[in-house]
Each structure stands twice: as structure tokens, then as C-alpha cells.
Design a protein around this motif. Structure first.
Motif, mmCIF file in Angstrom:
data_model
loop_
_atom_site.group_PDB
_atom_site.id
_atom_site.type_symbol
_atom_site.label_atom_id
_atom_site.label_comp_id
_atom_site.label_asym_id
_atom_site.label_seq_id
_atom_site.Cartn_x
_atom_site.Cartn_y
_atom_site.Cartn_z
ATOM 1 N N ASP A 27 -8.822 -20.220 70.747
ATOM 2 C CA ASP A 27 -8.485 -20.274 72.173
ATOM 3 C C ASP A 27 -7.026 -20.674 72.370
ATOM 4 O O ASP A 27 -6.331 -20.111 73.217
ATOM 5 C CB ASP A 27 -9.390 -21.264 72.912
ATOM 6 N N GLU A 28 -6.565 -21.640 71.591
ATOM 7 C CA GLU A 28 -5.172 -22.059 71.739
ATOM 8 C C GLU A 28 -4.210 -20.971 71.261
ATOM 9 O O GLU A 28 -3.162 -20.759 71.862
ATOM 10 C CB GLU A 28 -4.895 -23.369 70.997
ATOM 11 N N LEU A 29 -4.560 -20.268 70.188
ATOM 12 C CA LEU A 29 -3.726 -19.137 69.766
ATOM 13 C C LEU A 29 -3.653 -18.098 70.879
ATOM 14 O O LEU A 29 -2.587 -17.536 71.154
ATOM 15 C CB LEU A 29 -4.274 -18.495 68.492
ATOM 16 N N HIS A 30 -4.791 -17.848 71.529
ATOM 17 C CA HIS A 30 -4.818 -16.902 72.646
ATOM 18 C C HIS A 30 -3.884 -17.366 73.764
ATOM 19 O O HIS A 30 -3.118 -16.568 74.317
ATOM 20 C CB HIS A 30 -6.244 -16.725 73.176
ATOM 21 N N GLU A 31 -3.936 -18.645 74.097
ATOM 22 C CA GLU A 31 -3.051 -19.184 75.138
ATOM 23 C C GLU A 31 -1.585 -19.034 74.751
ATOM 24 O O GLU A 31 -0.745 -18.667 75.585
ATOM 25 C CB GLU A 31 -3.372 -20.651 75.407
ATOM 26 N N LEU A 37 -0.242 -16.831 72.640
ATOM 27 C CA LEU A 37 0.105 -15.407 72.703
ATOM 28 C C LEU A 37 0.236 -14.941 74.150
ATOM 29 O O LEU A 37 1.190 -14.219 74.493
ATOM 30 C CB LEU A 37 -0.945 -14.569 71.976
ATOM 31 N N THR A 38 -0.697 -15.335 74.994
ATOM 32 C CA THR A 38 -0.644 -14.940 76.401
ATOM 33 C C THR A 38 0.644 -15.434 77.042
ATOM 34 O O THR A 38 1.309 -14.687 77.764
ATOM 35 C CB THR A 38 -1.872 -15.480 77.163
ATOM 36 N N GLY A 39 1.007 -16.667 76.766
ATOM 37 C CA GLY A 39 2.239 -17.219 77.330
ATOM 38 C C GLY A 39 3.486 -16.472 76.868
ATOM 39 O O GLY A 39 4.379 -16.175 77.666
ATOM 40 N N VAL A 40 3.540 -16.171 75.594
ATOM 41 C CA VAL A 40 4.691 -15.447 75.041
ATOM 42 C C VAL A 40 4.770 -14.038 75.645
ATOM 43 O O VAL A 40 5.845 -13.575 76.029
ATOM 44 C CB VAL A 40 4.590 -15.385 73.492
ATOM 45 N N LEU A 41 3.632 -13.375 75.752
ATOM 46 C CA LEU A 41 3.612 -12.016 76.298
ATOM 47 C C LEU A 41 3.872 -12.010 77.802
ATOM 48 O O LEU A 41 4.537 -11.099 78.319
ATOM 49 C CB LEU A 41 2.280 -11.336 75.966
ATOM 50 N N ALA A 42 3.388 -13.009 78.511
ATOM 51 C CA ALA A 42 3.654 -13.113 79.948
ATOM 52 C C ALA A 42 5.137 -13.371 80.199
ATOM 53 O O ALA A 42 5.732 -12.787 81.116
ATOM 54 C CB ALA A 42 2.803 -14.215 80.573
ATOM 55 N N ALA A 43 5.743 -14.230 79.381
ATOM 56 C CA ALA A 43 7.176 -14.508 79.531
ATOM 57 C C ALA A 43 8.022 -13.268 79.281
ATOM 58 O O ALA A 43 9.111 -13.129 79.841
ATOM 59 C CB ALA A 43 7.591 -15.634 78.574
ATOM 60 N N ALA A 44 7.509 -12.356 78.477
ATOM 61 C CA ALA A 44 8.216 -11.094 78.210
ATOM 62 C C ALA A 44 7.898 -10.055 79.290
ATOM 63 O O ALA A 44 8.338 -8.911 79.194
ATOM 64 C CB ALA A 44 7.835 -10.556 76.840
ATOM 65 N N ALA A 99 -3.159 -10.275 74.238
ATOM 66 C CA ALA A 99 -3.354 -11.377 73.295
ATOM 67 C C ALA A 99 -4.710 -11.249 72.599
ATOM 68 O O ALA A 99 -4.818 -11.471 71.392
ATOM 69 C CB ALA A 99 -3.244 -12.718 74.024
ATOM 70 N N ARG A 100 -5.734 -10.874 73.346
ATOM 71 C CA ARG A 100 -7.068 -10.684 72.745
ATOM 72 C C ARG A 100 -7.047 -9.558 71.706
ATOM 73 O O ARG A 100 -7.677 -9.665 70.652
ATOM 74 C CB ARG A 100 -8.105 -10.370 73.815
#
Length: 185
Positions: free
Chosen positions: A121-125, A127-134, A143-144
Motif C-alpha cells: 500500500d505504501e509503495l502504491h502511495e 508511486l501515485t504521488g510521483v506519477l501525480a506530480a508528473a 501505480a497499480r
């Protein structure tokens, strides 16, 4: 009296590598630590507590590496790869050659499944944060996909394809390969 918790946990890990969680006993841990069984109880409540603490320690070390990758001033593709590599390195860690790895690293494991799920779950968070920032579309879904590909490749014994898979997902989302977080293309 010095705190020997780390010694007890290190000894527990060695026993788990050898015998697995079911066959490891408190007597094994005590003998491996070089102390009496009653002394081991000064540092851990029981065998299950020792096993969970080992799992927490291993997962936290991997999360530290993933968090560092998530905020590193490197291209997006490298940050994503760094995050998924943390999972690969956890799987390749001390349990790589042990038939007992699943007892600490599998989300379905009786003693440590919740720790493993929290890690994913934390890896997903991250990844989601990095991809959202991009500013990629549907960063949570992306991320999933990256995590599913990572888990699949690790299960198939193909960590060598992690970079290709993460780059392919990013390319499919239209992510520029050399963009830094916050940097305009």
C-alpha cells in the motif's frame, strides 16, 4: 545490562532462514543468540513477536529505499524504477535462497501478511504521488499497473525485466522519459 534486541532479532532471522517460522523455537533463538531462553523473553514477547519484528524491520528498510527514490532529483522513469526496485531488493534480500521467504514476504502469510500488505500500500502511495506530480492521468491506476507488473515479474523470477516493464507503463501513459518533478518540458 545492554539491550540485545537487535542480537535476538538477527538470531531469529538466521533461524527463520534455516527452519522457517513454524519449526523455529524460542530455544533455537536462544541458542543462536547465545543466551538462555528466559533471557530472550526480555527482548521479545514470544516467537510470533520476534518474527513480526523481523518482517517489520525488513519492510521498513525497503520502504526507506523506496522513499529516497521517490524524492530523488532524477528523471521520472528512474524514480519509478527505484521504487519498484525496493520491492525486488526485499525479495532478493536474505530470503532469496530460502524456501521460507513467503512466511515473511507474502501478503497471505499468517503472521506477517498485514505487514506485507501495508508495504505494498505504501509503495502504491509513493508511486501515485510521483506519477501525480508528473501530471500523468489516472496516477493511482498507473501505480497499480506498475506494482502488478512488478509482483508478476518477481513471482516469475524475472526481476531483470522490471525496468522494461516500468518504462513501458510510463511510455503508455505518455510520460516523458527525462522529466524531473516540477520541471517543465
Amino acid at each position: 545490562m545492554p539491550d540485545r534486541t537487535a542480537d535476538v532479532l538477527d538470531a531469529t532471522l538466521r533461524c527463520l532462514l534455516r527452519y522457517g517460522a513454524r519449526r523455529t523455537t524460542m530455544d533455537d533463538i536462544a541458542a543462536e543468540t547465545g543466551v538462555s531462553r528466559s533471557a530472550v523473553y526480555q527482548y521479545v514477547r514470544n516467537k510470533d513477536d520476534a518474527v513480526r519484528r523481523i518482517a517489520e524491520r525488513l519492510h521498513e528498510q525497503a520502504l526507506t529505499a523506496a522513499r529516497e527514490s521517490a524524492v530523488a532529483p532524477i528523471p521520472l522513469a528512474d524514480r519509478v524504477f527505484g521504487i519498484v526496485t525496493a520491492k525486488a531488493e526485499l525479495m532478493a534480500g536474505p530470503f532469496a535462497a530460502s524456501p521460507h521467504a513467503a512466511e515473511l514476504l507474502d501478503e497471505q502469510a499468517r503472521l506477517c501478511g498485514d505487514i506485507c500488505r501495508g508495504f505494498t500500500d505504501e509503495l502504491h502511495e509513493l508511486l501515485t504521488g510521483v506519477l501525480a506530480a508528473a501530471e500523468l492521468e489516472r496516477p493511482g491506476d498507473a501505480a497499480r499497473i506498475v506494482l502488478a507488473a512488478t509482483i508478476g515479474l518477481l513471482s516469475a523470477g524475472r526481476p531483470d525485466l522490471l525496468r522494461t516493464a516500468s518504462d513501458a507503463v510510463l511510455a503508455g501513459l505518455g510520460a516523458p522519459s527525462k522529466t524531473f518533478e516540477g520541471e517543465q518540458q
